[in-house]
Motif scaffolding. Sequence first.
Motif, PDB file in Angstrom:
ATOM      1  N   ASN A 232       0.823  -1.215   0.000  1.00  0.00           N
ATOM      2  CA  ASN A 232       0.000   0.000   0.000  1.00  0.00           C
ATOM      3  C   ASN A 232       0.856   1.262   0.000  1.00  0.00           C
ATOM      4  O   ASN A 232       0.314   2.369   0.022  1.00  0.00           O
ATOM      5  CB  ASN A 232      -0.935  -0.005   1.211  1.00  0.00           C
ATOM      6  N   ASP A 233       2.147   1.105  -0.012  1.00  0.00           N
ATOM      7  CA  ASP A 233       3.088   2.222  -0.050  1.00  0.00           C
ATOM      8  C   ASP A 233       3.528   2.424  -1.500  1.00  0.00           C
ATOM      9  O   ASP A 233       4.199   1.570  -2.089  1.00  0.00           O
ATOM     10  CB  ASP A 233       4.288   1.899   0.846  1.00  0.00           C
ATOM     11  N   ALA A 234       3.158   3.552  -2.101  1.00  0.00           N
ATOM     12  CA  ALA A 234       3.505   3.814  -3.503  1.00  0.00           C
ATOM     13  C   ALA A 234       5.015   3.849  -3.701  1.00  0.00           C
ATOM     14  O   ALA A 234       5.518   3.443  -4.760  1.00  0.00           O
ATOM     15  CB  ALA A 234       2.883   5.123  -3.963  1.00  0.00           C
ATOM     16  N   ASP A 235       5.770   4.307  -2.701  1.00  0.00           N
ATOM     17  CA  ASP A 235       7.225   4.333  -2.837  1.00  0.00           C
ATOM     18  C   ASP A 235       7.793   2.919  -2.941  1.00  0.00           C
ATOM     19  O   ASP A 235       8.775   2.684  -3.654  1.00  0.00           O
ATOM     20  CB  ASP A 235       7.848   5.067  -1.647  1.00  0.00           C
ATOM     21  N   VAL A 236       7.188   1.977  -2.216  1.00  0.00           N
ATOM     22  CA  VAL A 236       7.624   0.581  -2.316  1.00  0.00           C
ATOM     23  C   VAL A 236       7.322   0.048  -3.714  1.00  0.00           C
ATOM     24  O   VAL A 236       8.150  -0.640  -4.334  1.00  0.00           O
ATOM     25  CB  VAL A 236       6.948  -0.284  -1.238  1.00  0.00           C
ATOM     26  N   GLN A 237       6.143   0.365  -4.244  1.00  0.00           N
ATOM     27  CA  GLN A 237       5.814  -0.069  -5.601  1.00  0.00           C
ATOM     28  C   GLN A 237       6.805   0.506  -6.611  1.00  0.00           C
ATOM     29  O   GLN A 237       7.261  -0.204  -7.528  1.00  0.00           O
ATOM     30  CB  GLN A 237       4.385   0.347  -5.948  1.00  0.00           C
ATOM     31  N   LEU A 238       7.140   1.780  -6.465  1.00  0.00           N
ATOM     32  CA  LEU A 238       8.088   2.399  -7.392  1.00  0.00           C
ATOM     33  C   LEU A 238       9.463   1.749  -7.289  1.00  0.00           C
ATOM     34  O   LEU A 238      10.160   1.571  -8.297  1.00  0.00           O
ATOM     35  CB  LEU A 238       8.179   3.900  -7.112  1.00  0.00           C
ATOM     36  N   GLU A 239       9.870   1.373  -6.075  1.00  0.00           N
ATOM     37  CA  GLU A 239      11.162   0.713  -5.928  1.00  0.00           C
ATOM     38  C   GLU A 239      11.146  -0.675  -6.550  1.00  0.00           C
ATOM     39  O   GLU A 239      12.165  -1.140  -7.087  1.00  0.00           O
ATOM     40  CB  GLU A 239      11.547   0.639  -4.454  1.00  0.00           C
ATOM     41  N   LEU A 240      10.004  -1.350  -6.499  1.00  0.00           N
ATOM     42  CA  LEU A 240       9.879  -2.648  -7.170  1.00  0.00           C
ATOM     43  C   LEU A 240      10.002  -2.493  -8.685  1.00  0.00           C
ATOM     44  O   LEU A 240      10.544  -3.375  -9.368  1.00  0.00           O
ATOM     45  CB  LEU A 240       8.534  -3.290  -6.812  1.00  0.00           C
ATOM     46  N   VAL A 241       9.519  -1.382  -9.205  1.00  0.00           N
ATOM     47  CA  VAL A 241       9.695  -1.110 -10.633  1.00  0.00           C
ATOM     48  C   VAL A 241      11.170  -0.859 -10.943  1.00  0.00           C
ATOM     49  O   VAL A 241      11.750  -1.439 -11.869  1.00  0.00           O
ATOM     50  CB  VAL A 241       8.835   0.087 -11.079  1.00  0.00           C
ATOM     51  N   ARG A 242      11.804   0.011 -10.147  1.00  0.00           N
ATOM     52  CA  ARG A 242      13.206   0.359 -10.395  1.00  0.00           C
ATOM     53  C   ARG A 242      14.130  -0.858 -10.271  1.00  0.00           C
ATOM     54  O   ARG A 242      14.985  -1.101 -11.119  1.00  0.00           O
ATOM     55  CB  ARG A 242      13.674   1.412  -9.379  1.00  0.00           C
ATOM     56  N   SER A 243      13.976  -1.589  -9.181  1.00  0.00           N
ATOM     57  CA  SER A 243      14.982  -2.590  -8.810  1.00  0.00           C
ATOM     58  C   SER A 243      14.629  -4.014  -9.209  1.00  0.00           C
ATOM     59  O   SER A 243      15.524  -4.830  -9.429  1.00  0.00           O
ATOM     60  CB  SER A 243      15.209  -2.541  -7.287  1.00  0.00           C
ATOM     61  N   ALA A 244      13.326  -4.326  -9.271  1.00  0.00           N
ATOM     62  CA  ALA A 244      12.918  -5.706  -9.528  1.00  0.00           C
ATOM     63  C   ALA A 244      12.288  -5.890 -10.899  1.00  0.00           C
ATOM     64  O   ALA A 244      11.869  -6.998 -11.240  1.00  0.00           O
ATOM     65  CB  ALA A 244      11.947  -6.182  -8.443  1.00  0.00           C
TER      66      ALA A 244
END
Length: 321
Positions: A232-244
């Motif tokens: 539910n944290d948009a920053d976590v979702q964005l990091e999953l896009v960047r890194s994963a």
Amino acid sequence: MALSDLHRLRMLRELAERGTLAAVAAAIGYSPSAVSQQLAVLEREAGARLVEPAGRGVRLTDAGKVLARHAVVLLNAAATAETELANLTHEVRGRIRAVGLQSAARRLLIPALVDVARLHPLVEVEITELELEVALPELRLGTVDLVISDEYAGHPRPRPDGVDHHLLLREGTRLVLPAGHPLAAHPGPVALSSLRHEVWTSSSSGTGHHAMIIGTCRAHGGFDPDLRHRSNDADVQLELVRSAGAVTLLPDLTLPAADPRLAVRDIAGTSLTRQLYAVTRHQALASPALHAYVEALHRHADPASAPEPGSLGPLRFRSRS
């Protein structure tokens, strides 16, 4: 019968809505034993048994149900009296308990708090991050005063009785890819069908964002997305896009201004949008403090169309239910 404390009536009403002493205690910051003691005092005042054992918990007796129903009327009347008195004094003071999603808290609730603190130092604003599915019942029960709700086009939210929705903002929703993804090589819109084999990230199951991604992929791509990551944290979702290497759909309010590791694209053949609302309980008059905070939210949501301070007049909320 002499009922001397509205706070005890609120506990009874909470028990009628939440069902357990533990849930009531968690909601109001008491221990379950303290809630039980206060309800025992209320029983003595009412001259009737209000609560009885039921398995490992308790339930309201017929007398308890009757008093809980009247408690709603009494508590609403007390709140209305406080609001009308505050309007007569023209003094902007009081406490506003506001909740919203992470992006709404960061971009709307906190900037509005700063404005209100500067203009009306006697107003206290409390901010909590909550998902809408949890926040709306709390609003209806009166434990919060204002909720920022989001609604994606084509995926309407339930609108329960007794609350009003005030539109703050319409914004776009975009596809977010890793910058090195082959589909990010060109700046134009991306066909959703070309993403059927990607790993996706979304908010938790049961949220509007989760439902929007599934519905959009089905309607415009013809597939069910591989929703492997949930936060539910948009920053976590964005990091999953960047890194994963995941992909997702996110509204503009959640996106960073510029990030060389991300590619933000429109979806070909459709325009995805999200609306944000300030949701409040239905009242004859808003308190001056709530009035001031709603005005500040409008200014930060859409400065070009925000009302001038005071131009909303006394906020008379009309039910849309």
